[in-house]
Design an enzyme around this catalytic site. Structure first.
Site, short mmCIF file in Angstrom:
data_model
loop_
_atom_site.label_atom_id
_atom_site.label_comp_id
_atom_site.label_asym_id
_atom_site.label_seq_id
_atom_site.Cartn_x
_atom_site.Cartn_y
_atom_site.Cartn_z
N LYS A 67 0.92 -0.99 0.13
CA LYS A 67 0.31 0.33 -0.18
C LYS A 67 0.83 1.20 -0.15
O LYS A 67 1.97 1.05 0.80
CB LYS A 67 -0.91 0.13 1.16
CG LYS A 67 -1.73 -1.13 1.62
CD LYS A 67 -3.05 -0.64 2.41
CE LYS A 67 -3.45 -1.74 2.37
NZ LYS A 67 -4.87 -2.56 1.52
N ARG A 89 -10.58 -11.73 1.83
CA ARG A 89 -11.29 -12.21 1.82
C ARG A 89 -10.93 -14.10 1.88
O ARG A 89 -11.07 -14.84 1.52
CB ARG A 89 -11.52 -12.29 -0.03
CG ARG A 89 -10.30 -12.19 -1.00
CD ARG A 89 -10.76 -11.31 -2.11
NE ARG A 89 -11.02 -9.84 -2.02
CZ ARG A 89 -10.68 -8.99 -2.77
NH1 ARG A 89 -11.63 -9.51 -4.71
NH2 ARG A 89 -11.00 -8.02 -2.96
N1 BES Z 1 -8.32 -3.50 4.12
C1 BES Z 1 -8.44 -3.67 2.90
C2 BES Z 1 -9.85 -2.40 3.01
C3 BES Z 1 -9.85 -1.65 4.01
C4 BES Z 1 -10.12 -0.19 2.92
C5 BES Z 1 -10.48 -1.64 4.88
C6 BES Z 1 -9.54 1.21 3.67
C7 BES Z 1 -10.06 -0.55 5.76
C8 BES Z 1 -9.89 0.88 5.11
C9 BES Z 1 -8.51 -4.63 1.72
O1 BES Z 1 -7.39 -5.51 2.34
C10 BES Z 1 -7.86 -4.61 0.54
O2 BES Z 1 -6.70 -3.97 0.69
N2 BES Z 1 -8.91 -4.25 -0.48
C11 BES Z 1 -8.00 -4.00 -1.61
C12 BES Z 1 -8.65 -4.81 -2.48
C13 BES Z 1 -8.43 -5.18 -4.15
C14 BES Z 1 -6.47 -4.61 -3.86
C15 BES Z 1 -8.88 -5.71 -4.74
C16 BES Z 1 -8.88 -2.25 -1.77
O3 BES Z 1 -10.07 -2.12 -1.12
O4 BES Z 1 -8.00 -1.54 -2.23
MN MN Z 2 -5.71 -5.29 1.67
#
Ligand code: BES
Ligand code: MN
Ligand code: ZN
Length: 497
Positions: free
Chosen positions: A274, A348
């Site tokens: 990230k 997931r």
């Molecule tokens: N933990 C994150 C989702 C999240 C985002 C939680 C903001 C709380 C606040 C999750 O694991 C994630 O990183 N999801 C990605 C999925 C993508 C790679 C398909 C996302 O939402 O960007």
């Molecule tokens: Mn994630």
């Protein structure tokens, strides 16, 4: 903070709170207005105060009484007044006085009631609301000055049947303690709360309440075949684990209800890392699991007549030489294979294995999973509604109405076979992200559905609701505890007996 119930005021110098519906002062307020020579009505006329739920009019040093303040609090429209409004009123009282320097407050409930909430229920629920609003985490502040901390230590609720109010408050207090446990673990920093320390904390909190807690360690879950969950944690020096909680308050042979949670104690994204900005917030990526442990805490705390199971998958998602790569293919506990295309779509993967495990082992009446699963749900619904996905309309309806009652609102979004092609992989049974950026929350839910079989199931995407950026009536900014009151309400309304 202490919530005390009494039949008459106990400390006449403390601020006194009285109430008004939109338009009409309650009897308690009218009486007080008389004692202060009509100052309350004069102050009302001189302000824009309307009497909306939780609205506060603060009169300092009123003449005629010994109290330091006379505070008028709005209850909204009498025909709309319900338990949620009562709780919000309690929260508003705490919010208005916590930092004022006052150490206690006398809340005069007399005559405040409506069709849906009698005076006793109002008194008890107001107490719970004040308690919920008071939670904060000061343990990492070593230099806080006295006047930077809330001085308010007790709320005395004055109501004719104080004994009955106290009785009604007891289960509400147990529920608040569940919410507090959730907020605590969500708030703890990821160097302190990691999978095994979190598992220990759960055991220490729940075992004394009669919950059976099992910690399935890394070697066990690896051998069992939880390849998806274990893959997420393999880049971390902290071992992954699964915690199983069983509260057996129902009949011996009654089928349990099951709550399943995503417990990523820190989500860096892994190799698909990230961006740096605000990455610290990813300590709350275990909020789904925290809601699960909180609701089990609440049910056990009030000895609910239900068999309830909680299963949480605890992992830390880190990049390292041993981390999972984009392109890896893992085998889930269900036997289905997943091609990892983005290591940041890890929630997931964790849920795939714990959902399957809960279904196979407990054959529950239903499964509800909670997860901070997608950023896309924050884009879609913001911080007011969590996303709801389900294969069962009846379960959905119950969840939506529970959410209306507790103020933890849910909005249903679709699942549909038509989305399946987006997560079909050319090389494995499925891939963990879709190729485009469309419908990110739905494709994530569609992925989860492949691990629930025929079990009635609902997925709550709480990425937008688990963490607050400002104070609200029932919580300060930070961890909200979203989901605990919702699920406790669901169980109490439909599954106990
Ligand atoms: N933990 C994150 C989702 C999240 C985002 C939680 C903001 C709380 C606040 C999750 O694991 C994630 O990183 N999801 C990605 C999925 C993508 C790679 C398909 C996302 O939402 O960007
Ligand atoms: Mn994630
Ligand atoms: Zn995540």
């Amino acid at each position: 903070m202490d919530i005390i119930f009494a039949a008459a005021p106990t400390k006449d110098t403390q601020p006194h709170v009285v109430f008004t519906f939109e338009r009409d002062l309650t009897e308690g307020a009218k009486d007080m207005d008389g004692r202060v020579g009509g100052a309350l009505t004069r102050a009302l006329e001189a302000s824009r105060f309307k009497g909306k739920v939780g609205e506060v009019l603060d009169l300092r040093a009123p003449t005629g009484i010994n109290a330091t303040r006379l505070v008028l609090v709005g209850l909204g429209k009498q025909d709309k007044f319900n338990a949620l409004a009562a709780a919000k009123v309690g929260g508003a009282i705490y919010g208005a006085l916590a930092m004022s320097g006052e150490t206690g407050v006398q809340v005069i409930v007399g005559g405040a009631h409506a069709d849906k909430v009698d005076e006793t229920a109002f008194a008890a629920t107001l107490g719970q609301g004040a308690l919920l609003r008071s939670w904060r985490c000061d343990r990492f502040k070593t230099k806080q000055k006295e006047d930077e901390k809330p001085a308010l230590k007790e709320v005395t609720v004055i109501t004719s049947d104080a004994t009955k109010a106290k009785e009604q408050f007891t289960p509400l207090e147990a529920l608040a303690k569940g919410v507090f446990f959730t907020r605590e673990v969500v708030t703890l920093p990821p160097n302190i709360l990691y999978p095994l320390s979190y598992a220990q904390r759960i055991k220490e909190e729940l075992t004394p309440l009669g919950v059976e807690v099992e910690i399935l360690e890394l070697a066990t879950i690896t051998k069992m075949g939880m390849g998806a969950l274990v893959g997420v944690g393999q880049g971390s020096v902290q071992d992954s684990c699964v915690v199983v909680m069983q509260w057996k308050g129902g009949a011996k042979d009654a089928t349990p209800v099951a709550f399943i949670g995503k417990g990523v104690t820190f989500d860096t994204g892994g190799i698909s890392i990230k961006p740096a900005s605000n990455m610290d917030e990813m300590k709350y990526d275990m909020a789904g699991s925290a809601a699960v442990v909180g609701v089990i805490r609440a049910l056990a705390g009030r000895k609910a007549k239900v068999n309830a199971v909680g299963v949480v998958g605890l992992v830390e998602n880190m990049p390292s030489g041993s981390a999972q790569r984009p392109g890896d293919i893992v085998t889930t506990l269900s036997g289905q294979t997943v091609e990892i295309l983005n290591t940041d779509a890890e929630g997931r993967l964790v849920l795939a294995d714990v959902l399957w495990y809960a279904k196979e082992r407990f054959k529950p009446q239903f499964m509800v999973n909670l997860a901070t699963l997608t950023g896309a749900i924050v884009v879609a619904l913001g911080d007011q509604f969590a996303g709801l996905f389900s294969n069962n309309d009846a379960l959905c309806d119950k969840l939506v109405s529970a959410g209306k009652e507790t103020g933890e609102k849910l909005w249903r979004l679709p699942l549909d076979e038509a989305y399946d092609k987006d997560i079909d992989s050319p090389i494995a049974d499925m891939q963990n992200i879709s190729n485009g950026r469309k419908a990110g929350s739905i494709t994530a839910a569609q992925f989860l559905q492949r691990f629930v079989g025929e079990t009635p199931w609902a997925h709550l995407d709480i990425a937008g609701t688990a963490w607050a950026y400002k104070d609200e009536s029932l919580h300060a900014k930070g961890a909200t505890g979203y989901g605990v009151r919702l699920l406790e309400n669901l169980v109490r309304t439909h599954y106990e007996g």
